[in-house]
Design a protein around this motif. Structure first.
Motif, short mmCIF file in Angstrom:
data_model
loop_
_atom_site.label_atom_id
_atom_site.label_comp_id
_atom_site.label_asym_id
_atom_site.label_seq_id
_atom_site.Cartn_x
_atom_site.Cartn_y
_atom_site.Cartn_z
N PRO A 343 97.33 -16.14 -37.42
CA PRO A 343 97.03 -16.20 -38.87
C PRO A 343 96.27 -14.99 -39.38
O PRO A 343 96.53 -14.50 -40.49
N HIS A 362 103.37 -15.62 -38.98
CA HIS A 362 103.34 -17.03 -39.35
C HIS A 362 104.38 -17.83 -38.55
O HIS A 362 104.13 -18.98 -38.16
N THR A 365 102.99 -18.82 -35.30
CA THR A 365 102.06 -19.94 -35.42
C THR A 365 102.80 -21.26 -35.64
O THR A 365 102.52 -22.27 -34.98
N VAL A 380 99.07 -22.56 -43.25
CA VAL A 380 100.00 -21.58 -42.69
C VAL A 380 101.38 -21.75 -43.32
O VAL A 380 102.05 -20.76 -43.65
N TYR A 384 103.32 -18.86 -45.32
CA TYR A 384 104.64 -18.44 -44.85
C TYR A 384 105.67 -18.55 -45.96
O TYR A 384 106.54 -17.68 -46.12
#
Length: 864
Positions: A343, A362, A365, A380, A384
């Protein structure tokens, strides 16, 4: 004997000439291209070493990381010279870095040489920097040298960058394979005895060097075999060190190298054998192909173990680059480390102006979302989604936005849910899911009703207003913007004031209120002061939109140019293309049809995700095809109708309806009846203030196809005069507006022989075949003794659909001319040539000028 600089005198001469120019005060940019192993690094390193006594030499490189470092080459420069203004500027973002780099390249006393290697791996922010430098380098005492593999120019952003680097200060050097005689000279043999070596290596210097290092004069069948044969002669400890280093792309900083290997003498044997070299502040393989060969020979388990050691060493350092941490964490299978650091890597990339790199982090993640708590997962996913919006991938953005909404619903926080819904509504609109967008936006506002003047309420209210403007519900939108601005004043949260003011101004202009432009100017100024780059780009786009809808063509150009100038150094592709759409419409209006077609075709683009822009480009391309009488006009018109129905906006539905009327005017019958029905229904929708322009144009074309329409309320004079039969007044009005096609049609309908003959001349010049044929019939009916035949038709259409101007430009590309040189030759703007070149590449299905010329030659369509 070393063959590294054999047959490179011309390339070295170009670099030396650029340095001499910089010493005289005129900077230059040199693009060095060629295949992997061709000697680009050897060339620029030799030049840099020779220039060290005459210039400051700054070295940077792009890396083949899982997701490239944002502004990686500038960080390399800072690592070699810490403490300067560039180091501090990089922490503050891309704009500050640009100013600091300009200062670095302007250092008095002696010129600066900046080398950036492997640009084919560059992130978006670095490409922005290179375009910025390319436009200014002529005025700097500096030489900028960029190297890249021309066979790996895969991204649209890189193609755009290489295409924009034009002009007398830009020099292109392509390194070719060595000749057979050079390979023989290097190897100490003859062209006869080295025939096998030359055939196997193809004259690639790196492969030649590896083969010559092979034992017993054997010729390994591949580069990998050659590299591994050389490595195999080292002792086991040296081999293990090379394996450790091989999992680090590009180069290994000396602190990291020491942490991994201990004493750097450990790689002395590999250095003596020419496999690695210690460069300034870093240890690196002599060539990236060697590193990949060694890494590729590792087992999966070995790669995981070695990457885990690199990850541990990075995390033990102060302030490691998060992009490198994420790369090695992913390669080591350390999912916890990925979700901890990705992040931050994404946030830094977005701040630097590299949204696609942010999206890449992203994605890492989100692939490990099971390790995130719901709130972090939602954050997130929202971040994104916005990176996908700016990369013009709205479908992926909607999916991420829907995930964020679901997670926020589970958490039970109405403000967080409203924010997620408001963001999702914008993405749904971009993906042509209009009903879903309105539902999301209205729900977001309703959730916060009566909850006070919070930032979330301002956010939701502003974004619902933007949706309503885009579907022509301006009165409701103005009320929402006034509500949001009042709430912002009471709460002290002003992050969206600029966007709210711009959209409010656009709403006013669309309703016929000229004072709306002042609101737009104020909104852009607010966004500029806040360094809100997205807000500024949105501001220019929507100001241009309002001006176009209001028919204020005199003001249009300066806002188009100001928006293009601001966007040139920033990577907001979706906003850029949407704004430029109005430029192409204006080119179409002004009769520059080739340039309009080139821009609209390039706007559709070759990359996945570009379909969302078809709703803008298709109606105008269909209208142009109808005016030219192209065979594909009907298919384009059908596609435009389908796209316009999904978008539910008068932006595209009006142009589509007008294209249909022009088609019906040419063909009559069922085609005309369908067009009349569509246009009549649309005319009824264009009620209320600010709709005079589309009402007038639709009515004028309905009259042309035989419908008895009256002059609508608020109809601009140019259309009203034609509807009233005052052809001279209408023609004069269109002449003042610079609209030759509409002027010619009014002249042709006049019943005056001289005026109709003048109209035919204009229509022939434009290439408006159906209208020209109609004008010829009018002349004969008026008793003209002779009727000009017009341009001779070609016996068949161009095999790949190039216009005459595009075919001409393709021939000039084959002659090696730059866009600027082509513009000078044809007496047009460089921007126009840029659009033509993009269209030529798209129609030939290629991504580079060289490939386009080669494809045209194979097809036999190269006009010389």
């Amino acid at each position: 004997m070393s063959g590294g600089l054999l047959e490179r005198d011309v390339a070295l001469g170009a670099l030396e000439a650029a340095l001499a120019g910089a010493e005289a005060g005129t900077g230059g940019l040199v693009l060095v291209s060629g295949e992997a192993g061709i000697g680009k690094t050897t060339l620029v390193r030799a030049f840099a070493a020779a220039a060290a006594d005459r210039a400051r030499v700054l070295l940077g490189a792009c890396d083949d990381l899982l997701t490239p470092r944002a502004l990686g080459p500038l960080h390399d420069v800072v690592a070699a010279a810490p403490g300067g203004p560039l180091a501090a500027a990089l922490e503050r973002g891309r704009d500050e870095a640009l100013s600091a780099l300009g200062a670095e390249l302007s250092t008095p006393g002696r010129p600066t040489v900046l080398v950036v290697e492997d640009v084919h791996w560059a992130d978006e922010a670095t490409l922005d920097v290179l375009r910025w430098v390319g436009r200014r380098v002529a005025g700097l005492p500096a030489v900028v040298v960029l190297t890249y593999r021309d066979g790996e120019v895969d991204s649209a952003a890189l193609r755009r960058t290489l295409g924009e680097l034009q002009g007398p200060a830009v020099h292109r050097v392509r390194l070719e394979p060595l000749s057979r005689s050079a390979v023989a000279l290097w190897s100490g043999g003859t062209t006869l005895t080295t025939a096998t070596l030359y055939a196997m290596s193809g004259g690639n210097p790196f492969y030649v060097s590896e083969v010559l290092a092979a034992p017993d004069g054997a010729v390994p069948p591949t580069v990998v075999d050659a590299v591994l044969a050389r490595v195999g002669r080292l002792d086991p400890v040296s081999r293990s060190h090379l394996e450790q280093l091989s999992v680090v792309p590009s180069r290994v900083g000396l602190p990291l190298a020491r942490a991994l290997l201990g004493d750097l003498d450990a790689v002395g044997d590999a250095e003596r054998h020419g496999i690695v070299e210690i460069r300034e502040h870093a240890l690196a393989f002599r060539h990236e192909l060697a590193r990949r060969a060694i890494e590729g020979a590792l087992t999966a388990g070995e790669r995981i173990r070695l990457n885990a050691r690199v990850l541990a060493a990075l995390l033990a350092q102060d302030g490691p680059d998060p992009a490198r941490v994420v790369h090695h964490a992913a390669a080591a299978g350390d999912d916890v480390a990925v979700v901890r650091h990705a992040p931050r890597a994404a946030a830094l990339a977005v701040r630097a102006g590299a949204p696609r790199q942010g999206a890449g982090h992203h994605e890492q993640t989100l692939a490990r979302a099971h390790l995130l708590d719901p709130a972090e997962h939602a954050r997130v996913a929202e971040a994104y989604a916005w990176t996908q919006y700016h990369a013009d991938r709205p479908g992926a953005g909607v999916a991420a936005g829907e995930t964020a909404v679901r997670l926020r619903e589970e958490q039970g926080d109405p403000e967080a849910l409203a924010t997620a819904l408001a963001s999702l509504s914008v993405l749904q609109w971009a993906d042509l899911r209009i009903d879903a967008a309105l539902a999301s936006g209205e729900r977001a506002v309703a959730l916060l009703e009566g909850r006070g003047d919070t930032p979330a309420r301002v956010y939701a209210t502003v974004f619902l207003g933007t949706l309503l403007v885009n579907i022509d519900r301006e009165a409701e939108a103005i009320t929402l913007f006034d509500t949001a601005l009042a709430a912002a004043r009471r709460s002290g949260w002003h992050d969206l004031d600029g966007i709210a003011r711009v959209f409010r101004g656009r709403s006013l202009m669309q309703r016929g209120d000229p004072d709306g432009l002042a609101d737009c100017d104020a909104g852009i100024a607010l966004a500029r002061r806040a360094a809100d780059h997205q807000g500024v780009m949105i501001g220019y786009l929507n100001t241009v939109c309002g001006l176009w809808r209001a028919g204020r063509y005199d003001d249009l150009g300066r806002y188009l140019d100001a928006g293009a100038a601001y966007g040139r150094d920033r990577e907001y592709r979706t906003l850029d293309l949407n704004r430029e759409w109005y430029r192409y419409q204006d080119l179409l209006r002004r009769g520059d049809w080739d340039a309009a077609e080139a821009g609209l075709t390039a706007m559709r683009g070759p990359e996945p995700g570009d379909d969302g822009l078809d709703r803008f480009a298709l109606p105008d391309l269909a209208r142009l095809a109808v005016r030219r009488g192209d065979d594909g006009a009907a298919a384009l018109l059908a596609a435009a109708r389908a796209s316009s129905a999904r978008s539910r906006s008068s932006f595209t539905s009006t142009t589509t309806a007008l294209a249909g009327l022009e088609h019906g005017w040419s063909l009559g019958g069922a085609v005309a009846r369908r067009a009349i029905a569509d246009a009549t229904a649309l005319l009824a929708e264009h009620r209320g203030p600010g709709r005079g322009q589309p009402r007038g144009e639709i009515a004028r074309w309905l009259r042309r196809v035989g419908e008895p329409v009256a002059v609508p309320a608020g109809c601009p004079e140019e259309w009203a005069a034609g509807l009233r039969g005052r052809w001279r007044d209408a023609a004069d009005a269109f002449e003042r507006l610079g609209a030759p096609y509409e002027r010619a049609l009014e002249l042709a309908e006049s019943g005056d022989l001289a005026a109709t003959a003048e109209a035919l001349e204009v229509l022939d010049r434009l290439g408006a075949a159906p209208a020209a044929a109609w004008a010829r019939r009018r002349l004969r009916a008026l008793g003209a003794r002779t009727v000009p035949r017009g341009p001779q038709a070609t016996t068949r259409a161009h095999p790949v659909g190039l216009t005459g101007r595009q075919a001409e430009i393709l021939g000039l590309l084959a002659d090696g001319l730059t866009n600027a040189e082509i513009a000078d030759r044809l007496v047009v703007s460089v921007r126009t040539v840029d659009h033509h070149v993009s269209a030529v590449l798209a129609k030939l299905g290629t991504t580079s000028r060289r490939d386009a010329v080669a494809a045209a030659a194979r097809l036999g369509v190269l006009a010389r």
